[in-house]
Design a protein around this motif. Structure first.
Motif, PDB file in Angstrom:
ATOM      1  N   ILE A  28       1.564   3.727   1.469  1.00 57.64           N
ATOM      2  CA  ILE A  28       1.191   2.533   1.483  1.00 57.64           C
ATOM      3  C   ILE A  28       0.077   2.157   1.342  1.00 57.64           C
ATOM      4  O   ILE A  28      -0.760   1.142   1.650  1.00 57.64           O
ATOM      5  CB  ILE A  28       2.320   2.758   2.980  1.00 57.64           C
ATOM      6  N   THR A  64       6.457  -8.750  -4.093  1.00 57.93           N
ATOM      7  CA  THR A  64       6.855  -8.724  -1.986  1.00 57.93           C
ATOM      8  C   THR A  64       5.399  -9.914  -1.801  1.00 57.93           C
ATOM      9  O   THR A  64       6.607 -11.287  -1.610  1.00 57.93           O
ATOM     10  CB  THR A  64       6.786  -7.758  -1.295  1.00 57.93           C
ATOM     11  N   TRP A  87       6.473  -3.430  -6.707  1.00 65.09           N
ATOM     12  CA  TRP A  87       8.022  -3.934  -5.414  1.00 65.09           C
ATOM     13  C   TRP A  87       6.727  -3.931  -4.516  1.00 65.09           C
ATOM     14  O   TRP A  87       7.264  -5.799  -4.442  1.00 65.09           O
ATOM     15  CB  TRP A  87       7.709  -2.582  -4.907  1.00 65.09           C
ATOM     16  N   ILE A  88       5.479  -3.983  -4.627  1.00 66.21           N
ATOM     17  CA  ILE A  88       4.583  -4.681  -3.505  1.00 66.21           C
ATOM     18  C   ILE A  88       3.817  -6.111  -4.377  1.00 66.21           C
ATOM     19  O   ILE A  88       3.919  -7.419  -3.641  1.00 66.21           O
ATOM     20  CB  ILE A  88       3.496  -4.160  -3.579  1.00 66.21           C
ATOM     21  N   SER A 122       9.600   1.097   3.882  1.00 64.78           N
ATOM     22  CA  SER A 122       8.544   1.784   3.682  1.00 64.78           C
ATOM     23  C   SER A 122       9.772   2.805   2.737  1.00 64.78           C
ATOM     24  O   SER A 122       9.227   2.942   1.475  1.00 64.78           O
ATOM     25  CB  SER A 122       7.877   2.869   4.451  1.00 64.78           C
ATOM     26  N   ALA A 176       6.063  -3.867   3.073  1.00 66.17           N
ATOM     27  CA  ALA A 176       6.127  -2.658   2.572  1.00 66.17           C
ATOM     28  C   ALA A 176       6.073  -2.002   3.933  1.00 66.17           C
ATOM     29  O   ALA A 176       7.173  -0.697   3.441  1.00 66.17           O
ATOM     30  CB  ALA A 176       5.279  -2.512   1.915  1.00 66.17           C
ATOM     31  N   TYR A 199      -2.172   0.244  -0.295  1.00 63.24           N
ATOM     32  CA  TYR A 199      -3.265  -0.929   0.071  1.00 63.24           C
ATOM     33  C   TYR A 199      -4.361  -0.747  -0.382  1.00 63.24           C
ATOM     34  O   TYR A 199      -5.139  -2.069  -1.377  1.00 63.24           O
ATOM     35  CB  TYR A 199      -3.107  -1.056   1.632  1.00 63.24           C
ATOM     36  N   LEU A 204      10.590   0.587  -0.288  1.00 64.71           N
ATOM     37  CA  LEU A 204       9.040   0.669  -1.676  1.00 64.71           C
ATOM     38  C   LEU A 204       8.870   2.227  -2.043  1.00 64.71           C
ATOM     39  O   LEU A 204       8.587   1.750  -3.095  1.00 64.71           O
ATOM     40  CB  LEU A 204       7.952   0.465  -0.414  1.00 64.71           C
ATOM     41  N   ALA A 223       2.534  -9.441   3.410  1.00 68.15           N
ATOM     42  CA  ALA A 223       3.125  -7.968   1.766  1.00 68.15           C
ATOM     43  C   ALA A 223       3.283  -7.322   2.795  1.00 68.15           C
ATOM     44  O   ALA A 223       4.290  -6.263   2.530  1.00 68.15           O
ATOM     45  CB  ALA A 223       2.257  -8.510   1.167  1.00 68.15           C
ATOM     46  N   PHE A 224       2.000  -6.609   2.616  1.00 69.54           N
ATOM     47  CA  PHE A 224       1.779  -5.584   3.560  1.00 69.54           C
ATOM     48  C   PHE A 224       2.564  -4.290   4.828  1.00 69.54           C
ATOM     49  O   PHE A 224       3.064  -3.713   4.724  1.00 69.54           O
ATOM     50  CB  PHE A 224       0.669  -4.387   3.619  1.00 69.54           C
ATOM     51  N   GLU A 239       4.178  -0.050  -6.730  1.00 64.75           N
ATOM     52  CA  GLU A 239       3.211  -1.248  -6.992  1.00 64.75           C
ATOM     53  C   GLU A 239       3.647  -2.443  -7.598  1.00 64.75           C
ATOM     54  O   GLU A 239       3.925  -4.002  -7.080  1.00 64.75           O
ATOM     55  CB  GLU A 239       2.189  -0.855  -8.583  1.00 64.75           C
TER      56      GLU A 239
END
Length: 166
Positions: free
Chosen positions: A11, A67, A63-64, A51, A47, A15, A54, A43-44, A61
């Motif tokens: 993750i 989100t 998915w993020i 996890s 995530a 980021y 994700l 958003a993170f 990517e």
């Protein structure tokens, strides 16, 4: 190495790789760098909470990005709702129709509604367009405390507008 630390590293890599482009996207939609940064951070956080979901999907990517889009949409809805609430409060107070409420008129109409701190916090976010993180840092409280105080202030104002708290 545990599964958790491996997930955290993955993750963190996402980021570091994606933050600049995600920030640019959020800033272009929200028109506020502080709100954009807050949206990417949220958003993170999501995530990290999800996890397994994700990292188990084919396109982490994407998915993020999705989100972040949901977080940005939620932020916009929340800000619009606060703006409508302020305008409703001004209208309920028989104030003249204002295209942009000024701080003095809001203070005169509703200065006695909230404890000074909660009302100032609400005004900084709803009227000045500041992010919760900016306001929480400014007055020296945690982000969670800022969210709770904003929620209390909003509920109190809604009760007053509806006439259930006089």
């Amino acid at each position: 190495m545990s599964v958790y630390s491996n997930q955290a590293e993955q993750i963190e890599q996402l980021y570091r790789k994606m933050y600049p482009s995600l920030f640019i996207y959020a800033k272009s939609v929200l028109n506020n760098p502080a709100l954009a940064e807050e949206a990417v951070q949220e958003a993170f956080c999501i995530a990290c909470e999800k996890s397994d979901e994700l990292l188990g999907c084919e396109n982490p990517e994407g998915w993020i990005v999705n989100t972040l889009k949901y977080v940005v949409q939620s932020t916009l809805r929340q800000r619009e709702k606060m703006g409508r609430l302020v305008m409703k409060a001004l209208n309920a107070g028989n104030a003249a129709q204002l295209s942009a409420p000024d701080e003095e008129s809001v203070d005169i109409l509703y200065g006695d509604i909230f404890e000074d701190e909660d009302f100032r916090l609400f005004k900084r976010i709803a009227l000045d367009g500041r992010s919760m993180r900016e306001v929480s840092d400014e007055i020296g409280i945690s982000l969670e405390n800022c969210k709770k105080r904003l929620q209390r202030a909003r509920l109190r104002l809604q009760k007053i507008i509806s006439g259930s708290d006089t």
